[in-house]
Each structure stands twice: as structure tokens, then as C-alpha cells.
Design a protein around this motif. Structure first.
Motif, mmCIF file in Angstrom:
data_model
loop_
_atom_site.group_PDB
_atom_site.id
_atom_site.type_symbol
_atom_site.label_atom_id
_atom_site.label_comp_id
_atom_site.label_asym_id
_atom_site.label_seq_id
_atom_site.Cartn_x
_atom_site.Cartn_y
_atom_site.Cartn_z
ATOM 1 N N GLU A 99 7.052 4.277 -8.129
ATOM 2 C CA GLU A 99 7.448 2.929 -7.702
ATOM 3 C C GLU A 99 8.248 2.212 -8.781
ATOM 4 O O GLU A 99 8.752 1.107 -8.553
ATOM 5 C CB GLU A 99 6.201 2.110 -7.336
ATOM 6 C CG GLU A 99 5.374 1.621 -8.508
ATOM 7 C CD GLU A 99 4.496 2.685 -9.176
ATOM 8 O OE1 GLU A 99 3.714 2.314 -10.067
ATOM 9 O OE2 GLU A 99 4.594 3.873 -8.803
ATOM 10 N N ARG A 100 8.387 2.845 -9.938
ATOM 11 C CA ARG A 100 9.089 2.229 -11.071
ATOM 12 C C ARG A 100 10.360 3.007 -11.393
ATOM 13 O O ARG A 100 10.521 4.175 -11.010
ATOM 14 C CB ARG A 100 8.172 2.172 -12.305
ATOM 15 C CG ARG A 100 6.950 1.286 -12.089
ATOM 16 C CD ARG A 100 6.009 1.269 -13.294
ATOM 17 N NE ARG A 100 4.829 0.452 -13.012
ATOM 18 C CZ ARG A 100 4.742 -0.842 -13.241
ATOM 19 N NH1 ARG A 100 5.777 -1.486 -13.787
ATOM 20 N NH2 ARG A 100 3.649 -1.517 -12.953
ATOM 21 N N LEU A 148 9.472 -2.344 -11.918
ATOM 22 C CA LEU A 148 9.369 -1.860 -10.549
ATOM 23 C C LEU A 148 10.755 -1.749 -9.919
ATOM 24 O O LEU A 148 11.649 -2.549 -10.199
ATOM 25 C CB LEU A 148 8.494 -2.800 -9.728
ATOM 26 C CG LEU A 148 7.014 -2.867 -10.155
ATOM 27 C CD1 LEU A 148 6.332 -4.060 -9.497
ATOM 28 C CD2 LEU A 148 6.297 -1.571 -9.823
ATOM 29 N N LYS A 149 10.937 -0.766 -9.051
ATOM 30 C CA LYS A 149 12.237 -0.560 -8.415
ATOM 31 C C LYS A 149 12.656 -1.743 -7.545
ATOM 32 O O LYS A 149 13.848 -1.977 -7.350
ATOM 33 C CB LYS A 149 12.219 0.716 -7.569
ATOM 34 C CG LYS A 149 12.341 1.996 -8.375
ATOM 35 C CD LYS A 149 12.442 3.196 -7.466
ATOM 36 C CE LYS A 149 12.725 4.457 -8.278
ATOM 37 N NZ LYS A 149 12.782 5.661 -7.411
ATOM 38 N N SER A 178 12.245 -4.847 -8.209
ATOM 39 C CA SER A 178 12.474 -6.057 -8.998
ATOM 40 C C SER A 178 13.817 -6.682 -8.625
ATOM 41 O O SER A 178 14.771 -5.973 -8.275
ATOM 42 C CB SER A 178 12.469 -5.746 -10.491
ATOM 43 O OG SER A 178 11.239 -5.203 -10.908
#
Length: 403
Positions: free
Chosen positions: A107-108, A329-330, A332
Motif C-alpha cells: 500500500e506504500r 502511502l500510495k 497520499s
């Protein structure tokens, strides 16, 4: 040729019929290699993360020296890996390509600009992967993906046949999960350290530790710090940073931007290159930096280097955070990513301004994701730092340096 060819979006879909020979014998025989798409590999394009650049330049007629050395040492080439656009970012998201997957925290982000190389090694697609570090592009992905990653002493490894960003700061680096493999690559690429004195005295810089994001980061950093301290025979002392970290980063940013525009300005001005968000704004900023601003910033850098070197005895090594937190986080927002970037790049700019080596060691986790700690050593102490990282990861006292 703008797609990717694996589940992690790490490797680029360049022609597979191009043969890239390597030796059958050597210290890296049996190991597989990914290569960031800024290093020329004979017969392949070098896109540098921008599809128009890939088409504007012919396929490479020669292979970059460090890549050739790895191939001659027996590493088997698997392909070119994704990079952020023109390497002018450190998050790991390129608007023109599917996002690389961080196998340790999907998720990051992976971090960048060596995003595909980090994803490939972290995901077990290859044993080692080449990248570059201008201001954190090895150290940030290493911290984010749970890898070893060394920013080498500036100028120690040649960067011929390589797409530049800011030549005064560009350095070669690589990723590996295994400390013994990391040392084997170091022996091939680095030769003998010019800094011969053993680094026995650990030091801390309190100003840099204040850049950690919050309580969770401070607690995990303290745990990692204790583990690193236990590997030394002396408790870490403190150095005062000669200057404000934020002001030093501003000067670095001006110099990097000025050089980035000298390198890429002609390509960008020829036509609209459809730059992605963030990258476009950084090049807009770069286009406005004057020669006078650059000259003033270089005077400040010279003063900082002199002051810092005067504080550092030849047996000292600095323990410092690799990054202020786990990978963003993706999902963001662009504003959240920019806030992260400023703190992160302030941290990484210290080694860039000094031209010194810094290695990120995968010792921790925060928010369920990897979180590294770093050793910053004097110019020419690269192999000793790699050896120290190995000892720390193996739970041993830092050994006598004999190389």
C-alpha cells in the motif's frame, strides 16, 4: 516501449531479443542483475523515465562502465528497471508507467528515483540491481523496501554512458537483500578504500534526528540506535550540525536544480514533453535558478564542508536516520507527498553536500513497513561502511577493517 513486464512493475518491456553477454565465471557468477534505465546497456534504449526521451535518443552503442564491470564479474543481466521521470523525484511514482510495487508494504510507495530496481530486489526478481543517488535515490528506496543501499563517495564509481541529473552530486549505488552479496558487489566496484583509519567512534547529530515524524518513529529509531550502538565498543557521542539543516537543503536544491536544467533544459525546451505532476513543477523551478544563485549556494556548500570536516575526526562515523518515517502511502495527496519529500530530502542532502558515502541498513519497522537506519562515513570509507553494515546485521561487533 513504455510498458512493464512483471507483476511488480519493476522491469521495462524493452526488446528481449537483445543479447547482453556476461562472464560465466567471476565473483558474481550465479547472481542476477537489474539495471536502472539511466545506465546505457549496449543495444537497448535509455529512456530515463520519459517515453519521449526513449524515442529521441538512439539505442546505446556502449555499456556504462559500472554495469560492464558487474557483467564481467559474472552477474547475469535480466533487464532495465523503471525509474522516476528524468530521476527528478524520490517518491517512486512515474505518471507514464504503472507504479512499482513495494513487496514489503504494497500500500506504500517504493521510493525513487531507483524505484524499479528496489522493487525488483525486494520482490526477489533479481539478486542485485543498479541505481543512482543524487539526493537519496538509493537510500530512500532501501529504507522503504527493507534493503541495503549505499550512496557511494561522489566520483568513486565512474558514470560514463549514464543519463545525468546533477553531475556534482550524482553517484552510483546498488541494492541487495543479503549483506554478503552486497559485499561481493562492493569488492567488484569499489577497489580499495582511500580512507584507511578504522571508524571506531560512533557519533549522532541531534538536529537530524528531530526530522523524524512522530512518536512511533522516534521509538523505533531509538531501538535501532541501541542495536547499532551495541556493535561498537564506544557509546555514541554528539556532533552539532554546522548550520541549519533546512537552509542547507535549500542551497542544495538550488545547485541541483541549476545543474538539472543545464542537463535537461534543451530536451525540455524543444517541445512539450508531457512531464508528470511534481516533476514538471521542479523543472519549472529549475529553469528560473540563475548562475549567481548557484554560485552563492556553492560558496555555502564549501563552507559547510570545511566546518563539518573540522568537526569529524578520522575515526568517527555518524549514525543517522535514513528517512523520517516509513514510505508514504500510495494514495497520499500531492501536498502530502511534497511535505514528506522536504523532510526526507533535508536528511539525505547532508551526504550529498559533503560528497560522502552513506549506507542504509534494514533494521526496523514502523507502521508495519520497513524503516532503515544509516551510517555516514568520511570520503573514501565506502567498503568499510559495507563491512560495518554486515557486522551489524549479523549481530556482531564491528570488526577490524583490513581492506
Amino acid at each position: 516501449m513504455t510498458g512493464t513486464r512483471d507483476a511488480l512493475n519493476a522491469f521495462l518491456d524493452y526488446p528481449s531479443e537483445i543479447e547482453v553477454p556476461s562472464s560465466d565465471i567471476g565473483p558474481l557468477a550465479g547472481l542476477t542483475l537489474g539495471v536502472k534505465d539511466i545506465f546505457d546497456v549496449r543495444g537497448l534504449p535509455t529512456g530515463g523515465g520519459n517515453p519521449q526521451r526513449e524515442k529521441a535518443f538512439p539505442c546505446a552503442e556502449a555499456t556504462a562502465s559500472p554495469i560492464a564491470r558487474l557483467l564481467d564479474a559474472g552477474a547475469q543481466f535480466l533487464g532495465k528497471t523503471q525509474t522516476e521521470e528524468l530521476t527528478y523525484s524520490m517518491i517512486g511514482l512515474n505518471a507514464h508507467f504503472p507504479s512499482p510495487v513495494n513487496p514489503e508494504a504494497p500500500e506504500r510507495v517504493t521510493g525513487g528515483s531507483s524505484s524499479g530496481s528496489a522493487a525488483a530486489v525486494a520482490g526477489g526478481l533479481c539478486d542485485i540491481a543498479a541505481g543512482s543517488d543524487t539526493n537519496g535515490s538509493i537510500r530512500a528506496p532501501a529504507s522503504f523496501c527493507g534493503l541495503l543501499g549505499l550512496r557511494t563517495t561522489h566520483g568513486r564509481i565512474p558514470l560514463d554512458h549514464t543519463m545525468a541529473l546533477a553531475p556534482s552530486f550524482d553517484t552510483f549505488g546498488w541494492f541487495a537483500r543479503n549483506a554478503d552479496i552486497y559485499e561481493r558487489v562492493a569488492a567488484v566496484l569499489l577497489g580499495t578504500d582511500t580512507h584507511q583509519e578504522q571508524l571506531l567512534r560512533p557519533m549522532r547529530v541531534a538536529e537530524l534526528e528531530t526530522l523524524l515524524f512522530g512518536e512511533a518513529e522516534r521509538a523505533e529509531y531509538a531501538r535501532m540506535l541501541a542495536q547499532v550502538n551495541d556493535s561498537f565498543h564506544k557509546t555514541a557521542g554528539f556532533l552539532a550540525l554546522p548550520g541549519e539543516a533546512e537552509e542547507l537543503f535549500e542551497r542544495f536544491k538550488e545547485m541541483q536544480a541549476y545543474e538539472a536544467w543545464q542537463v535537461h533544459g534543451p530536451f525540455l525546451m524543444a517541445k512539450d514533453r508531457n512531464l508528470g505532476p511534481g516533476v514538471k513543477e521542479r523543472f519549472d523551478y529549475a529553469s528560473a535558478i540563475t548562475q549567481e544563485q548557484d554560485a552563492r549556494a556553492r560558496q555555502r556548500m564549501a563552507a559547510f564542508r570545511g566546518d563539518f570536516e573540522a568537526l569529524m575526526n578520522s575515526d568517527m562515523v555518524v549514525i543517522m536516520p535514513s528517512q523520517p518515517s516509513a514510505a508514504p502511502l500510495k494514495d497520499s495527496t500531492q501536498e502530502e507527498l511534497e511535505r514528506y519529500r522536504v523532510k526526507a530530502l533535508t536528511l539525505t542532502s547532508i551526504a550529498a553536500l559533503l560528497g560522502w558515502p552513506q549506507i542504509s541498513i534494514p533494521l526496523g519497522q514502523v507502521h508495519g513497513a520497513p524503516f532503515g537506519i544509516s551510517l555516514l562515513g568520511p570520503k573514501g570509507s565506502d567498503r568499510q561502511l559495507v563491512s560495518m553494515a554486515r557486522d551489524i546485521l549479523h549481530g556482531r561487533k564491528v570488526g577490524t577493517w583490513t581492506h
